[in-house]
Write a protein that holds these residues in place. Structure first.
Motif, PDB file in Angstrom:
ATOM      1  N   ASP A 281       4.470 -18.534  -8.963  1.00 37.50           N
ATOM      2  CA  ASP A 281       3.415 -19.442  -8.496  1.00 37.50           C
ATOM      3  C   ASP A 281       2.943 -18.957  -7.126  1.00 37.50           C
ATOM      4  OD1 ASP A 281       1.674 -21.472  -8.000  1.00 37.50           O
ATOM      5  OD2 ASP A 281       3.146 -23.097  -8.104  1.00 37.50           O
ATOM      6  N   VAL A 282       1.755 -18.381  -7.091  1.00 38.30           N
ATOM      7  CA  VAL A 282       1.203 -17.800  -5.866  1.00 38.30           C
ATOM      8  C   VAL A 282       0.053 -18.677  -5.385  1.00 38.30           C
ATOM      9  CG1 VAL A 282       0.102 -15.764  -4.851  1.00 38.30           C
ATOM     10  CG2 VAL A 282       1.834 -15.490  -6.633  1.00 38.30           C
ATOM     11  N   SER A 283       0.110 -19.087  -4.131  1.00 34.66           N
ATOM     12  CA  SER A 283      -0.920 -19.965  -3.586  1.00 34.66           C
ATOM     13  C   SER A 283      -1.415 -19.445  -2.241  1.00 34.66           C
ATOM     14  CB  SER A 283      -0.362 -21.391  -3.419  1.00 34.66           C
ATOM     15  OG  SER A 283      -1.323 -22.256  -2.858  1.00 34.66           O
ATOM     16  N   GLU A 284      -2.686 -19.098  -2.181  1.00 35.79           N
ATOM     17  CA  GLU A 284      -3.364 -18.667  -0.940  1.00 35.79           C
ATOM     18  C   GLU A 284      -2.604 -17.550  -0.221  1.00 35.79           C
ATOM     19  OE1 GLU A 284      -6.386 -19.549   0.123  1.00 35.79           O
ATOM     20  OE2 GLU A 284      -6.569 -20.725  -1.729  1.00 35.79           O
ATOM     21  N   LEU A 285      -2.120 -16.596  -0.992  1.00 33.34           N
ATOM     22  CA  LEU A 285      -1.374 -15.473  -0.412  1.00 33.34           C
ATOM     23  C   LEU A 285      -2.299 -14.595   0.425  1.00 33.34           C
ATOM     24  CD1 LEU A 285       1.142 -13.644  -0.191  1.00 33.34           C
ATOM     25  CD2 LEU A 285       0.391 -12.540  -2.313  1.00 33.34           C
ATOM     26  N   ARG A 286      -1.819 -14.250   1.599  1.00 37.92           N
ATOM     27  CA  ARG A 286      -2.567 -13.363   2.499  1.00 37.92           C
ATOM     28  C   ARG A 286      -1.595 -12.353   3.089  1.00 37.92           C
ATOM     29  NH1 ARG A 286      -7.525 -13.426   5.072  1.00 37.92           N
ATOM     30  NH2 ARG A 286      -7.645 -12.328   7.075  1.00 37.92           N
ATOM     31  N   LYS A 287      -2.015 -11.075   3.068  1.00 35.75           N
ATOM     32  CA  LYS A 287      -1.238 -10.019   3.690  1.00 35.75           C
ATOM     33  C   LYS A 287      -2.167  -9.169   4.532  1.00 35.75           C
ATOM     34  CE  LYS A 287       1.930  -7.104   4.819  1.00 35.75           C
ATOM     35  NZ  LYS A 287       2.942  -7.475   5.827  1.00 35.75           N
ATOM     36  N   GLU A 288      -1.877  -9.114   5.841  1.00 33.49           N
ATOM     37  CA  GLU A 288      -2.706  -8.354   6.767  1.00 33.49           C
ATOM     38  C   GLU A 288      -1.966  -7.126   7.271  1.00 33.49           C
ATOM     39  OE1 GLU A 288      -3.594 -11.051   9.888  1.00 33.49           O
ATOM     40  OE2 GLU A 288      -4.937 -12.325   8.681  1.00 33.49           O
ATOM     41  N   TYR A 289      -2.710  -6.052   7.420  1.00 38.27           N
ATOM     42  CA  TYR A 289      -2.227  -4.852   8.107  1.00 38.27           C
ATOM     43  C   TYR A 289      -3.143  -4.648   9.313  1.00 38.27           C
ATOM     44  CZ  TYR A 289       0.488  -3.861   3.882  1.00 38.27           C
ATOM     45  OH  TYR A 289       1.367  -3.934   2.833  1.00 38.27           O
ATOM     46  N   VAL A 292      -6.892  -5.812   9.128  1.00 35.90           N
ATOM     47  CA  VAL A 292      -7.398  -5.706   7.754  1.00 35.90           C
ATOM     48  C   VAL A 292      -6.567  -6.594   6.823  1.00 35.90           C
ATOM     49  CG1 VAL A 292      -7.806  -4.149   5.813  1.00 35.90           C
ATOM     50  CG2 VAL A 292      -8.197  -3.358   8.162  1.00 35.90           C
ATOM     51  N   ALA A 293      -7.245  -7.420   6.040  1.00 41.67           N
ATOM     52  CA  ALA A 293      -6.573  -8.266   5.053  1.00 41.67           C
ATOM     53  C   ALA A 293      -6.543  -7.522   3.718  1.00 41.67           C
ATOM     54  CB  ALA A 293      -7.288  -9.595   4.907  1.00 41.67           C
ATOM     55  N   ALA A 294      -5.392  -6.965   3.374  1.00 42.27           N
ATOM     56  CA  ALA A 294      -5.258  -6.259   2.090  1.00 42.27           C
ATOM     57  C   ALA A 294      -5.250  -7.241   0.934  1.00 42.27           C
ATOM     58  CB  ALA A 294      -3.980  -5.425   2.081  1.00 42.27           C
ATOM     59  N   VAL A 295      -4.693  -8.436   1.162  1.00 46.60           N
ATOM     60  CA  VAL A 295      -4.715  -9.534   0.191  1.00 46.60           C
ATOM     61  C   VAL A 295      -5.224 -10.756   0.934  1.00 46.60           C
ATOM     62  CG1 VAL A 295      -3.332 -10.978  -1.358  1.00 46.60           C
ATOM     63  CG2 VAL A 295      -2.776  -8.552  -1.080  1.00 46.60           C
ATOM     64  N   ASP A 296      -6.220 -11.424   0.358  1.00 44.31           N
ATOM     65  CA  ASP A 296      -6.945 -12.449   1.114  1.00 44.31           C
ATOM     66  C   ASP A 296      -7.141 -13.712   0.268  1.00 44.31           C
ATOM     67  OD1 ASP A 296      -8.499 -13.809   2.907  1.00 44.31           O
ATOM     68  OD2 ASP A 296     -10.232 -12.465   2.778  1.00 44.31           O
ATOM     69  N   GLY A 297      -6.148 -14.626   0.348  1.00 48.15           N
ATOM     70  CA  GLY A 297      -6.295 -15.917  -0.315  1.00 48.15           C
ATOM     71  C   GLY A 297      -6.110 -15.882  -1.815  1.00 48.15           C
ATOM     72  N   VAL A 298      -5.125 -15.111  -2.305  1.00 44.15           N
ATOM     73  CA  VAL A 298      -4.899 -14.945  -3.743  1.00 44.15           C
ATOM     74  C   VAL A 298      -4.031 -16.083  -4.282  1.00 44.15           C
ATOM     75  CG1 VAL A 298      -3.625 -13.526  -5.415  1.00 44.15           C
ATOM     76  CG2 VAL A 298      -5.271 -12.470  -3.864  1.00 44.15           C
ATOM     77  N   LYS A 318      -4.036  -5.229  -5.499  1.00 45.42           N
ATOM     78  CA  LYS A 318      -3.127  -5.609  -6.593  1.00 45.42           C
ATOM     79  C   LYS A 318      -1.704  -5.115  -6.345  1.00 45.42           C
ATOM     80  CE  LYS A 318      -4.651  -1.727  -9.499  1.00 45.42           C
ATOM     81  NZ  LYS A 318      -5.423  -1.064  -8.418  1.00 45.42           N
ATOM     82  N   SER A 319      -1.529  -3.873  -5.879  1.00 45.35           N
ATOM     83  CA  SER A 319      -0.179  -3.351  -5.644  1.00 45.35           C
ATOM     84  C   SER A 319       0.464  -4.020  -4.431  1.00 45.35           C
ATOM     85  CB  SER A 319      -0.203  -1.833  -5.462  1.00 45.35           C
ATOM     86  OG  SER A 319      -0.494  -1.194  -6.689  1.00 45.35           O
ATOM     87  N   THR A 320      -0.339  -4.362  -3.423  1.00 42.88           N
ATOM     88  CA  THR A 320       0.201  -5.085  -2.269  1.00 42.88           C
ATOM     89  C   THR A 320       0.713  -6.450  -2.703  1.00 42.88           C
ATOM     90  OG1 THR A 320      -1.316  -3.956  -0.761  1.00 42.88           O
ATOM     91  CG2 THR A 320      -0.319  -5.987   0.029  1.00 42.88           C
ATOM     92  N   HIS A 498     -11.442  -6.140  -3.229  1.00 43.68           N
ATOM     93  CA  HIS A 498     -11.383  -6.321  -1.769  1.00 43.68           C
ATOM     94  C   HIS A 498     -10.381  -7.404  -1.374  1.00 43.68           C
ATOM     95  CE1 HIS A 498     -14.646  -3.602  -1.792  1.00 43.68           C
ATOM     96  NE2 HIS A 498     -15.634  -4.469  -1.907  1.00 43.68           N
ATOM     97  N   GLY A 499      -9.231  -7.439  -2.060  1.00 48.27           N
ATOM     98  CA  GLY A 499      -8.169  -8.362  -1.680  1.00 48.27           C
ATOM     99  C   GLY A 499      -8.283  -9.752  -2.251  1.00 48.27           C
ATOM    100  N   ARG A 500      -9.341 -10.032  -3.002  1.00 49.90           N
ATOM    101  CA  ARG A 500      -9.544 -11.367  -3.561  1.00 49.90           C
ATOM    102  C   ARG A 500      -9.566 -11.319  -5.081  1.00 49.90           C
ATOM    103  NH1 ARG A 500     -11.687 -15.294  -0.155  1.00 49.90           N
ATOM    104  NH2 ARG A 500     -12.127 -14.600   1.990  1.00 49.90           N
ATOM    105  N   ILE A 501      -9.205 -12.421  -5.716  1.00 47.23           N
ATOM    106  CA  ILE A 501      -9.385 -12.557  -7.152  1.00 47.23           C
ATOM    107  C   ILE A 501     -10.791 -13.080  -7.402  1.00 47.23           C
ATOM    108  CG2 ILE A 501      -8.703 -13.875  -9.205  1.00 47.23           C
ATOM    109  CD1 ILE A 501      -5.834 -13.736  -8.259  1.00 47.23           C
ATOM    110  N   VAL A 502     -11.590 -12.298  -8.122  1.00 48.35           N
ATOM    111  CA  VAL A 502     -12.976 -12.695  -8.372  1.00 48.35           C
ATOM    112  C   VAL A 502     -13.128 -13.386  -9.723  1.00 48.35           C
ATOM    113  CG1 VAL A 502     -13.888 -10.871  -6.896  1.00 48.35           C
ATOM    114  CG2 VAL A 502     -13.592 -10.425  -9.355  1.00 48.35           C
ATOM    115  N   GLU A 503     -12.118 -13.227 -10.598  1.00 48.01           N
ATOM    116  CA  GLU A 503     -12.179 -13.869 -11.904  1.00 48.01           C
ATOM    117  C   GLU A 503     -10.799 -13.825 -12.531  1.00 48.01           C
ATOM    118  OE1 GLU A 503     -14.782 -13.762 -16.053  1.00 48.01           O
ATOM    119  OE2 GLU A 503     -15.261 -12.376 -14.422  1.00 48.01           O
ATOM    120  N   GLN A 504     -10.409 -14.905 -13.224  1.00 51.54           N
ATOM    121  CA  GLN A 504      -9.165 -14.882 -13.983  1.00 51.54           C
ATOM    122  C   GLN A 504      -9.257 -15.838 -15.157  1.00 51.54           C
ATOM    123  OE1 GLN A 504      -5.466 -16.706 -12.462  1.00 51.54           O
ATOM    124  NE2 GLN A 504      -6.593 -17.177 -10.568  1.00 51.54           N
TER     125      GLN A 504
END
Length: 537
Positions: A281-289, A292-298, A318-320, A498-504
Motif C-alpha cells: 500500500d503506497v500513498s503519496e510516495l516521494r523520493k528526492e535526490y 530532483v524528485a525521482a518519485v513524486d506523489g506516487v 519506476k525502479s526508484t 517523470h516520477g508520477r503515475i499518469v494512469e493506472q
C-alpha cells in the motif's frame, strides 16, 4: 528486373581456434535490392551479427570468410584488400552499430566525429563539411544544430547518440546500410522514433538496408524480407508478410509464438477480488535526490496473488519506487505499507526481518552474483544471511532447500556445482529466481527480469513466473519498459512518467481504452502490433 545492391551466395564464416578454423556461419544466401529492407532475425549465437560483419569486412582478427561470395553492385567484397575496404566502407557501405555509448569517442565533439566521414570520403572543404554536418543533424531531427555539433557524447541522451550514429552512417550517401541491433538499448518510444528516422532516410534515398535484430516485432514492422537464422544457418527466408502469416519452419513458428504481443490472451486470469488482503500500500510516495524528485506523489496498492506492473521509460521513477519498496532506498516522504508494516518508519534495521518475505530479481543476474560463488553458494546466500551460526567449512547444510529452489525454477539438482559463467542468460535468470524463492517469500519484485533475454527464453521465464505464482500464491511487482510484456503478464498496471503515475487500472482496460495521451504514445510504439492475437486495441 533491378539488379540487387547486395548479393550473398553460400557464405561460410569461421573463427580460428588454435590451429583450426571452426565454421560458425554455414552456406548463407540472400540478396537486397535498392530501397529494400532485409531483416536478419535470430537469437544470440544464431550467426546474424557475424554474417553482417562479414558483409562489412569487420570480422575480428580470428574470423575469416572460408567459403562463398559477397557482391556489392559489381564489386566482389570477399576479394577486397584492406585498402579497398577503406575506400568503400563508410562511403558506399556503412554501419549503424548497436551501442552508441561505445561507438562514439567520449573525448571528441559529436560534430567532429560525423565530419570525419566527409573528410575521408569527399572533397569538401572545411566550411562545406561543417555545413553538411549541420544538414545531417537537421535530417536526423536535431534542433539548434550548432549546439549539437559542439556537444560531447555524454551530454546527449541514448536516443540522441543513436541519431548521431545514423547521421554518420548516411553522411556519404551510401547505397547500403547495415543496422546492427540499432535500437536494442532504447525505450519503446525512442526506438520508434529512431526506426522511423532510418525508414524515412531509406525511402528518400533508395538506400538498401540490412536490419540485424533479435526482435521479430521490429522485423515484422520494418522489413520487406525476413531471413531467420539459427545455429549459423538461414533456416527460412522470404517476404515478410508470408513468413509472419505462414511460417514454414518450426523454429520460426516458435519464435513467433514467443513474441509477447502474440501471447496476450494465453493467460487465463482469475480476477483478484477486493476480498484479497492488500500486501503493498503506497500513498503519496516521494523520493528526492538533491533538488530532483525521482518519485513524486506516487500511490497504488497491490493485493495478494496479484501481478501489478509499473511501466515507463528510462527516468520515469519506476525502479526508484521498487528500491524504496525493497528497503534499498529510504523515502523522502509519504507512506509505504508492506505486509502490514510501515517501512517508512521502521528504518533499515527494522526492515531486515521483512527480507524473508520480500525478494527481488534483477535485470542482469550475472552482475548480482559473487563471481567466486558456484550456484549452490548463490542460491544459499539468503539462507546464510539469516543463519545465526557460521556454515562449517566444506559443508552444505542447506543442500535440500537449494535443490528444491532450483527445481522450482526448472533447473536440475546437478546445477549446484556449476558456476554462473558456465550458464546461459536464461539459466542465470532461473538461478536468480531460485535465489529469490529459497526463503519462500510472499512478495517478489521483478525489475526488468527478461529485457536482456532472447525472445524464446523470455517466454519461458514468463511462463515459469506464472506457474510459480499459481503454485505459491506469490504477489509480483513487475517493473518494465516493455508494454507488450506487461500486457502479457499483468493483472493491473500503472504508467509512470517523470516520477508520477499518469494512469493506472486493469491491464485490459488501460490497453484497450487508454485515458492518457502518454499511454497512447507508449502503446503506439509497441513493435509488432500486427503480430498480436486479436490486435492491441
Amino acid at each position: 528486373m533491378t539488379a540487387p545492391v547486395l548479393a550473398v551466395r553460400d557464405l561460410t564464416v569461421g573463427y580460428r581456434v588454435k590451429r583450426r578454423v571452426e565454421p560458425v556461419v554455414h552456406d548463407v544466401s540472400f540478396e537486397v535490392g535498392p530501397g529494400q529492407v532485409l531483416a536478419l532475425v535470430g537469437e544470440s549465437g544464431s550467426g546474424k551479427t557475424t554474417t553482417a560483419h562479414a558483409v562489412l569486412g569487420l570480422l575480428p582478427g580470428n574470423g575469416e570468410v572460408i567459403g562463398g561470395r559477397i557482391t556489392f553492385r559489381d564489386q566482389v567484397l570477399t576479394e577486397l584488400s584492406a585498402k579497398g575496404w577503406r575506400e568503400i566502407r563508410g562511403r558506399a557501405v556503412s554501419l549503424i552499430p548497436q551501442d552508441p555509448t561505445v561507438s562514439l569517442d567520449p573525448v571528441r565533439r559529436v560534430g567532429d566525429q560525423v565530419e570525419d566521414v566527409l573528410l575521408l570520403h569527399t572533397d569538401l572543404g572545411a566550411e562545406a563539411r561543417r555545413a553538411r554536418v549541420h544538414e545531417l543533424f537537421e535530417l536526423v531531427g536535431f534542433d539548434d544544430v550548432e549546439r549539437r555539433f559542439r556537444q560531447y557524447p555524454h551530454e546527449l541522451s541514448g536516443g540522441m547518440r543513436q541519431r548521431v550514429l545514423i547521421a554518420t552512417a548516411v553522411a556519404a550517401e551510401p547505397d547500403l546500410i547495415i543496422a546492427d541491433e540499432p535500437t536494442s538499448a532504447l525505450d519503446a518510444t525512442v526506438q520508434k522514433q529512431v526506426l522511423d528516422l532510418i525508414d524515412d532516410i531509406r525511402v528518400r534515398t533508395g538506400t538498401a538496408l540490412v536490419l540485424v535484430t533479435h526482435d521479430l516485432g521490429v522485423a515484422a514492422d520494418r522489413s520487406d524480407i525476413i531471413g531467420v537464422m539459427r545455429d549459423g544457418r538461414l533456416v527460412e527466408a522470404g517476404p515478410t508478410a508470408r513468413v509472419v502469416a505462414r511460417p514454414g519452419h518450426d523454429y520460426t513458428r516458435r519464435l513467433l509464438d514467443s513474441v509477447p504481443a502474440r501471447r496476450v490472451g494465453t493467460r487465463t486470469r482469475a480476477t483478484v477480488g477486493e476480498d484479497r488482503a492488500i500486501v503493498i500500500d503506497v500513498s503519496e510516495l516521494r523520493k528526492e535526490y538533491g533538488d530532483v524528485a525521482a518519485v513524486d506523489g506516487v500511490s497504488f496498492e497491490v493485493r495478494r496473488g496479484e501481478t501489478f506492473s509499473l511501466v515507463g521509460e528510462s527516468g520515469s521513477g519506476k525502479s526508484t519506487t521498487a528500491r524504496v519498496l525493497t528497503g534499498l532506498t529510504e523515502a523522502t516522504s509519504g507512506r509505504v505499507s508492506l505486509l502490514g508494516n510501515d517501512i517508512t518508519r521502521i528504518g533499515r534495521r527494522g526492515f531486515r526481518p521483512l527480507r524473508r518475505d520480500v525478494q527481488i530479481v534483477y535485470q542482469n543476474p550475472f552482475s548480482s552474483f559473487d563471481p567466486r560463488f558456484d550456484v549452490y553458494d548463490v542460491v544459499e546466500e539468503p539462507l546464510r544471511s539469516f543463519r545465526s551460526t557460521r556454515r562449517p567449512r566444506g559443508r552444505r547444510p542447506d543442500l535440500d532447500r537449494v535443490v528444491a529452489a532450483l527445481e522450482a525454477a526448472a533447473l536440475p539438482a546437478d546445477f549446484v556445482n556449476r558456476h554462473p559463467g558456465e550458464l546461459s542468460g536464461g539459466q542465470r535468470q532461473r538461478v536468480a529466481i531460485a535465489r529469490a524463492l529459497v526463503l519462500e517469500p510472499k512478495v517478489v519484485v521483478l525489475d526488468e527480469p527478461i529485457s536482456a533475454l532472447d525472445v524464446s527464453v523470455a517466454a519461458q521465464i514468463l511462463d515459469l513466473l506464472r506457474t510459480l505464482q499459481e503454485e505459491r500464491g506469490l504477489t509480483y511487482l513487475f517493473i518494465s519498459h516493455d508494454l507488450a510484456v506487461v500486457r502479457a503478464i499483468s493483472d493491473r498496471v500503472a504508467v509512470m512518467r517523470h516520477g508520477r503515475i499518469v494512469e493506472q487500472g486493469a491491464v485490459e482496460q488501460v490497453f484497450s481504452d487508454p485515458a492518457n495521451e502518454y499511454t497512447v504514445r507508449l502503446i503506439d510504439a509497441i513493435a509488432g502490433r500486427e503480430l498480436t492475437v486479436g490486435g492491441l486495441s
